[in-house]
Design a protein around this motif. Structure first.
Motif, PDB file in Angstrom:
ATOM      1  N   THR A  90     -58.363 -36.887  80.686  1.00  0.00           N
ATOM      2  CA  THR A  90     -57.312 -36.978  81.565  1.00  0.00           C
ATOM      3  C   THR A  90     -55.881 -35.941  80.813  1.00  0.00           C
ATOM      4  O   THR A  90     -55.363 -35.495  81.854  1.00  0.00           O
ATOM      5  N   CYS A  91     -56.110 -35.421  79.755  1.00  0.00           N
ATOM      6  CA  CYS A  91     -55.104 -34.482  79.365  1.00  0.00           C
ATOM      7  C   CYS A  91     -55.407 -34.051  77.981  1.00  0.00           C
ATOM      8  O   CYS A  91     -56.243 -34.683  76.987  1.00  0.00           O
ATOM      9  N   THR A  92     -55.191 -32.845  77.718  1.00  0.00           N
ATOM     10  CA  THR A  92     -55.333 -31.962  76.247  1.00  0.00           C
ATOM     11  C   THR A  92     -54.200 -31.877  75.652  1.00  0.00           C
ATOM     12  O   THR A  92     -53.016 -31.427  76.391  1.00  0.00           O
ATOM     13  N   LEU A  93     -53.742 -32.243  74.588  1.00  0.00           N
ATOM     14  CA  LEU A  93     -52.640 -32.042  73.699  1.00  0.00           C
ATOM     15  C   LEU A  93     -52.794 -30.792  72.681  1.00  0.00           C
ATOM     16  O   LEU A  93     -53.663 -30.869  71.789  1.00  0.00           O
ATOM     17  N   SER A  94     -52.205 -29.486  73.051  1.00  0.00           N
ATOM     18  CA  SER A  94     -52.568 -28.237  72.364  1.00  0.00           C
ATOM     19  C   SER A  94     -51.333 -27.744  71.734  1.00  0.00           C
ATOM     20  O   SER A  94     -50.153 -27.814  72.455  1.00  0.00           O
ATOM     21  N   GLY A  95     -51.351 -26.843  70.627  1.00  0.00           N
ATOM     22  CA  GLY A  95     -50.180 -26.177  70.216  1.00  0.00           C
ATOM     23  C   GLY A  95     -49.390 -26.919  69.293  1.00  0.00           C
ATOM     24  O   GLY A  95     -48.382 -26.398  68.931  1.00  0.00           O
ATOM     25  N   TYR A  96     -49.700 -28.182  68.751  1.00  0.00           N
ATOM     26  CA  TYR A  96     -49.024 -29.091  67.992  1.00  0.00           C
ATOM     27  C   TYR A  96     -49.428 -28.852  66.389  1.00  0.00           C
ATOM     28  O   TYR A  96     -48.837 -28.944  65.615  1.00  0.00           O
ATOM     29  N   HIS A  97     -50.683 -28.675  66.400  1.00  0.00           N
ATOM     30  CA  HIS A  97     -51.257 -28.152  64.903  1.00  0.00           C
ATOM     31  C   HIS A  97     -51.991 -26.898  64.882  1.00  0.00           C
ATOM     32  O   HIS A  97     -52.335 -26.512  65.905  1.00  0.00           O
ATOM     33  N   ASP A  98     -51.643 -26.033  63.854  1.00  0.00           N
ATOM     34  CA  ASP A  98     -52.266 -24.722  63.663  1.00  0.00           C
ATOM     35  C   ASP A  98     -53.603 -24.697  62.936  1.00  0.00           C
ATOM     36  O   ASP A  98     -54.100 -23.602  62.791  1.00  0.00           O
ATOM     37  N   ARG A  99     -54.226 -25.825  62.259  1.00  0.00           N
ATOM     38  CA  ARG A  99     -55.357 -25.978  61.765  1.00  0.00           C
ATOM     39  C   ARG A  99     -56.003 -27.270  62.134  1.00  0.00           C
ATOM     40  O   ARG A  99     -55.562 -28.016  62.763  1.00  0.00           O
TER      41      ARG A  99
END
Length: 350
Positions: A258-267
């Protein structure tokens, strides 16, 4: 706890030292933190030991009540309490899983499960405590039936992953088993009525909006109709299943992205845990912890989530595990390559 009405932060309340190597994983005892029973959790480490920690109700300080050692000969990678909190399973790179029982305050190893070819990466109990699952670098998932007298019988060896299997997790209400792997997939396994014949009923991969790199962990919301997964691809993904079919006789109800959370951790995101009151915590190789909640706005067709807090230097090194406590207190424990465990309390910013 209505989170979106105010701002919250994680306040560090304790830093626990004792392990002499990285701390891989931790597990809260589900039978603690309620009815005046002090909170207890276990932690496991590259130092080949498991430590049992207990909170002092009066002072709120944490004490190491036991060190389980001289059983595993290599890293202890994963630990899990049985639903009634009486047994602790520990999984090791020595290819064994040990079962410990608290007998009058002393933890005794009452059973050792052997069979995997090499490192075991994760161990998990089903909701009733009648089944145990383990997974390994040997690419298999084993399901064990819990028998009387501390006997454990392997009832199924699940083959389907093409690489190291990182984690196993049971659905909170049904005997559905989920496994995630270095092969970038999550597999869902179901058994027949007498739990003898297990098979893969769904694979979540890139073809259905899954991850593009290693899937490290997964966690369910309180009702079991949503799941979050985390990955080496630096994203968290939310999956849903139809609640209506979840308990029906109609058979398996597939999961959909339903959704993707991206850009919050860089590793790499190593750990994710969904609290009973709806807060997702993530821990990663960027030494940070992030908290998310679902947006409650009406009229949105698809679910969406928002970041409510970020703790940049939660640890000095990789955060390997984040776990919300049982009971009323909103505590989060985190374990790290820096050899420490930190306890955090979710507090409103006044």
């Amino acid at each position: 706890m209505e989170l979106l009405d105010g701002r919250f932060e994680l306040k560090e309340t304790a830093k626990l030292e004792g392990h002499t190597d990285r701390v891989w994983s931790l597990a809260w005892n589900p039978a603690t933190g309620v009815g005046g029973i002090p909170l207890v959790f276990a932690s496991c480490s590259g130092d080949k030991t498991v430590r049992i920690w207990e909170e002092s109700p009066s002072s709120g300080s944490w004490n190491c009540k036991a060190v389980l050692e001289e059983t595993h000969t290599r890293t202890v990678r994963s630990c899990a309490w049985s639903p009634n909190g009486k047994l602790l399973a520990t999984a090791s790179f020595d290819a064994t899983t040990a079962i410990w029982e608290n007998i009058g305050g002393d933890y005794e190893c009452v059973s050792t499960l052997e069979g995997h070819e090499n490192e075991i990466k994760s161990v998990a109990w089903n909701a009733s405590g009648s089944l145990l699952a383990t997974c390994s670098r040997d690419r298999t998932v084993w399901i064990w039936e819990v028998l009387p007298g501390n006997e454990y019988e392997c009832v199924s060896v699940l083959q389907g992953h093409t690489q190291d299997v990182k984690m196993v997790q049971w659905h909170p209400t049904m005997d559905l088993l989920f496994s995630c792997s270095y092969d970038n997939t999550v597999k869902v396994w179901a058994g027949d009525d007498d739990n003898d014949d297990w098979h893969c009923v769904q694979t979540l991969d890139e073809s259905n909006n899954g991850h593009s790199s290693t899937v490290w962990a997964l966690s369910f919301n309180a009702t079991g109709d949503k799941m979050v997964t985390c990955s080496d691809d630096l994203t968290l993904k939310i999956w849903e299943t139809d609640e209506t079919n979840l308990h029906s006789e109609a058979g398996y109800s597939p999961w959909r992205h339903t959704c993707t959370l991206s850009g919050y951790h860089d590793r790499t995101i190593f750990s994710v845990h969904w609290s009973r009151n709806g807060i997702i915590a993530s821990g990663a190789a960027d030494d940070a912890i992030r908290l998310f909640v679902e947006n409650q706005e009406k009229g949105i067709d698809r679910s969406s989530f928002q970041l409510i807090f970020k703790k940049e230097k939660a640890h000095n090194m990789d955060v390997n595990s984040v776990q919300w406590s049982p009971g009323e207190k909103g505590l989060l424990a985190s374990a790290s390559d820096d050899g420490t465990i930190r306890i955090w309390e979710l507090v409103p910013i006044s």
